[in-house]
Design a protein around this motif. Structure first.
Motif, mmCIF file in Angstrom:
data_model
loop_
_atom_site.group_PDB
_atom_site.id
_atom_site.type_symbol
_atom_site.label_atom_id
_atom_site.label_comp_id
_atom_site.label_asym_id
_atom_site.label_seq_id
_atom_site.Cartn_x
_atom_site.Cartn_y
_atom_site.Cartn_z
ATOM 1 N N PHE A 138 64.288 -10.039 -1.454
ATOM 2 C CA PHE A 138 63.167 -10.928 -1.194
ATOM 3 C C PHE A 138 62.894 -11.858 -2.381
ATOM 4 N N SER A 139 63.847 -11.944 -3.289
ATOM 5 C CA SER A 139 63.757 -12.898 -4.384
ATOM 6 C C SER A 139 64.434 -14.196 -3.972
ATOM 7 N N PRO A 140 64.168 -15.284 -4.700
ATOM 8 C CA PRO A 140 64.704 -16.593 -4.285
ATOM 9 C C PRO A 140 66.230 -16.644 -4.348
ATOM 10 N N ALA A 141 66.832 -17.118 -3.264
ATOM 11 C CA ALA A 141 68.265 -17.423 -3.244
ATOM 12 C C ALA A 141 68.472 -18.927 -3.389
ATOM 13 N N ILE A 142 67.534 -19.706 -2.826
ATOM 14 C CA ILE A 142 67.592 -21.168 -2.878
ATOM 15 C C ILE A 142 66.170 -21.696 -3.017
ATOM 16 N N VAL A 169 60.856 -21.783 -1.055
ATOM 17 C CA VAL A 169 61.858 -20.796 -1.434
ATOM 18 C C VAL A 169 62.525 -20.232 -0.183
ATOM 19 N N ILE A 170 63.832 -20.032 -0.270
ATOM 20 C CA ILE A 170 64.594 -19.298 0.744
ATOM 21 C C ILE A 170 65.067 -18.008 0.093
ATOM 22 N N ARG A 199 73.599 -21.301 4.516
ATOM 23 C CA ARG A 199 72.839 -21.906 3.415
ATOM 24 C C ARG A 199 72.438 -23.345 3.764
ATOM 25 N N LYS A 200 73.390 -24.119 4.242
ATOM 26 C CA LYS A 200 73.098 -25.513 4.589
ATOM 27 C C LYS A 200 72.063 -25.596 5.702
ATOM 28 N N ALA A 201 72.194 -24.734 6.718
ATOM 29 C CA ALA A 201 71.256 -24.756 7.837
ATOM 30 C C ALA A 201 69.842 -24.418 7.384
ATOM 31 N N ILE A 226 65.032 -31.827 -4.277
ATOM 32 C CA ILE A 226 65.496 -31.058 -5.442
ATOM 33 C C ILE A 226 65.885 -29.676 -4.918
ATOM 34 N N ILE A 227 67.187 -29.394 -4.932
ATOM 35 C CA ILE A 227 67.703 -28.159 -4.344
ATOM 36 C C ILE A 227 68.407 -27.368 -5.432
ATOM 37 N N VAL A 228 67.960 -26.116 -5.638
ATOM 38 C CA VAL A 228 68.543 -25.251 -6.665
ATOM 39 C C VAL A 228 69.048 -23.978 -5.964
ATOM 40 N N GLU A 229 70.344 -23.742 -6.010
ATOM 41 C CA GLU A 229 70.916 -22.565 -5.373
ATOM 42 C C GLU A 229 71.302 -21.521 -6.406
ATOM 43 N N GLN A 230 71.048 -20.245 -6.044
ATOM 44 C CA GLN A 230 71.402 -19.135 -6.929
ATOM 45 C C GLN A 230 72.824 -18.675 -6.662
#
Length: 417
Positions: free
Chosen positions: A41-45, A51-52, A78-80, A413-417
């Motif tokens: 349940f932590s941020p992936a994106i 947050v996703i 991820r894109k969807a 602004i998109i940040v992916e983990q």
């Protein structure tokens, strides 16, 4: 394991609960090797301010996998979900929210595609680790975005009377064309039940690749060598009875099985476009049929290929048929609506003096050497203006939606983990 099929049209474009063991495994596989249950349940994106979580990524992937739907790879999910967040941000700013009864109606429609009740559908998904909230959120997002795009762009998307005329081929300045794939399953008295069952299974397929593979394996049409793919066809060239069926499809949709003499046909929509050149309608089609014994045997097909090289026009067939029984050669002039559907479909693919050897008669024992002689132009109207207007409007709304989403993605602004 696929849960049910038939959801491609709906899939085009939460609240935490205990997670089933199979789903935990799927989500942990998407996380880092050191991830524990809390990190789900932590941020992936991060998408702008939203947050996703890893949980949402796992849920969406499990949801699509359970349905047997395309787009279930990690990159596609991820894109969807990034696109989902961008849409939600726009709708939140606009104050648009789906009504509960509309969401329920959407779930009912979704479940009906698999011939299930909503409770059965949601329970089957829950058994595979997909929460009810994931399904409700997904359906709500689809409905809300559809309403938002319609309210914002509908006035721009509606075609004018001239544009409808052009799409119908009633002017010299343009028309509507469709890009289709086809599967033609031959049928005789011994195989009709088996062919009908196969056609029903094909009509429930998902995606272009699966339809193409089925065409290569099962279709009797020459296009099987190309995965069933046809070139662009003028809508007005198709049989009148088929035009409203085709124009009602969205990209990826497959028709229900269509009965033809000695065959069953299925079509998949791959594209719809307006063209600047005229899509002429015809009041009469002149064509010739030279009947060859032996059906689709290798010997008869070889003779047909040789005959194709020997004739340049339909008139040449009179010399070929000389001294043979009268029924061997037929020269027919008929309106499009009077032509048998399978013949009309083949004629739609042909230019003048071209030949098709895709059809048979006499329970498959006679090969039809079909040749297009002439077409007589007509400005009459068979396809409903409403059908054409709706198809054009839907096509333009989808284009507006895609354009807006591309703009939102470029500015985010998109940040992916």
């Amino acid at each position: 394991m696929q849960l049910i099929s038939g959801f491609s049209s709906f899939l085009r474009s939460g609240w935490l609960k205990p997670v089933a063991p199979v789903l935990v495994g799927a989500m942990l596989a998407m996380a880092s090797p050191q991830a524990d249950a809390q990190s789900l349940f932590s941020p992936a994106i991060k998408v702008n301010q939203d947050v996703i979580t890893w949980y949402e990524l796992g849920q969406r992937q499990q949801f699509l996998t359970a349905l047997g739907a395309p787009g279930a790879s990690e990159d596609e999910v991820r894109k969807a979900l990034i696109d989902d967040r961008l849409r939600k941000q726009v709708m939140r700013e606009a104050g648009i929210q789906a009504a509960p009864e509309d969401v329920q109606a959407g779930i009912d429609q979704f479940a009906a595609r698999g011939q299930l009740s909503s409770d059965e559908f949601l329970q089957l998904l829950a058994d595979q680790g997909v929460s009810r909230e994931t399904v409700r959120d997904f359906v709500a997002d689809q409905i809300t975005w559809r309403d938002y795009v319609s309210s914002r762009f509908l006035s721009q998307a509606r075609p004018t009377a001239d544009e409808i005329n052009r799409a119908l081929g009633q002017t010299d300045s343009g028309g509507l064309q469709v890009l289709l794939s086809e599967i033609i399953i031959p049928v005789n008295q011994q195989t009709v039940a088996q062919a009908e069952l196969l056609a029903e299974e094909i009509s429930a397929l998902e995606g272009f690749d699966s339809f193409s593979a089925a065409a290569t394996q099962y279709s009797a049409a020459a296009t099987r060598e190309n995965g069933g793919r046809l070139d662009w066809l003028n809508l007005s060239s198709l049989p009148p009875a088929l035009q409203p069926v085709i124009i009602g499809l969205k990209n990826g949709d497959i028709t229900q099985p269509l009965s033809l003499p000695n065959a069953i046909a299925l079509f998949q929509m791959r594209g719809l476009r307006e063209v600047a050149t005229g899509a002429t309608r015809y009041s009469e089609i002149d064509y010739a049929i030279y009947n060859m014994p032996g059906g689709r045997s290798a010997d008869t097909l070889a003779k047909a290929a040789q005959l194709r090289e020997e004739v340049d026009t339909c008139d040449d067939l009179y010399g070929i048929a000389k001294d043979q029984p009268a029924e061997v050669l037929q020269r027919i002039q008929a309106s499009p609506g009077e032509i048998p559907r399978d013949v009309a479909l083949e004629l739609a693919k042909l230019d003048l003096n071209e030949v098709s050897t895709a059809l048979t008669r006499n329970n498959g024992q006679t090969l039809m050497f079909l040749m297009l002689c002439t077409r007589t132009r007509d400005l009459g109207e068979e396809t409903s203006r409403t059908d054409v207007a709706n198809a054009l409007t839907q096509q333009r709304l989808e284009a507006f939606s895609d354009s807006l989403l591309a703009q939102l993605r470029a500015e985010a602004i998109i940040v992916e983990q």
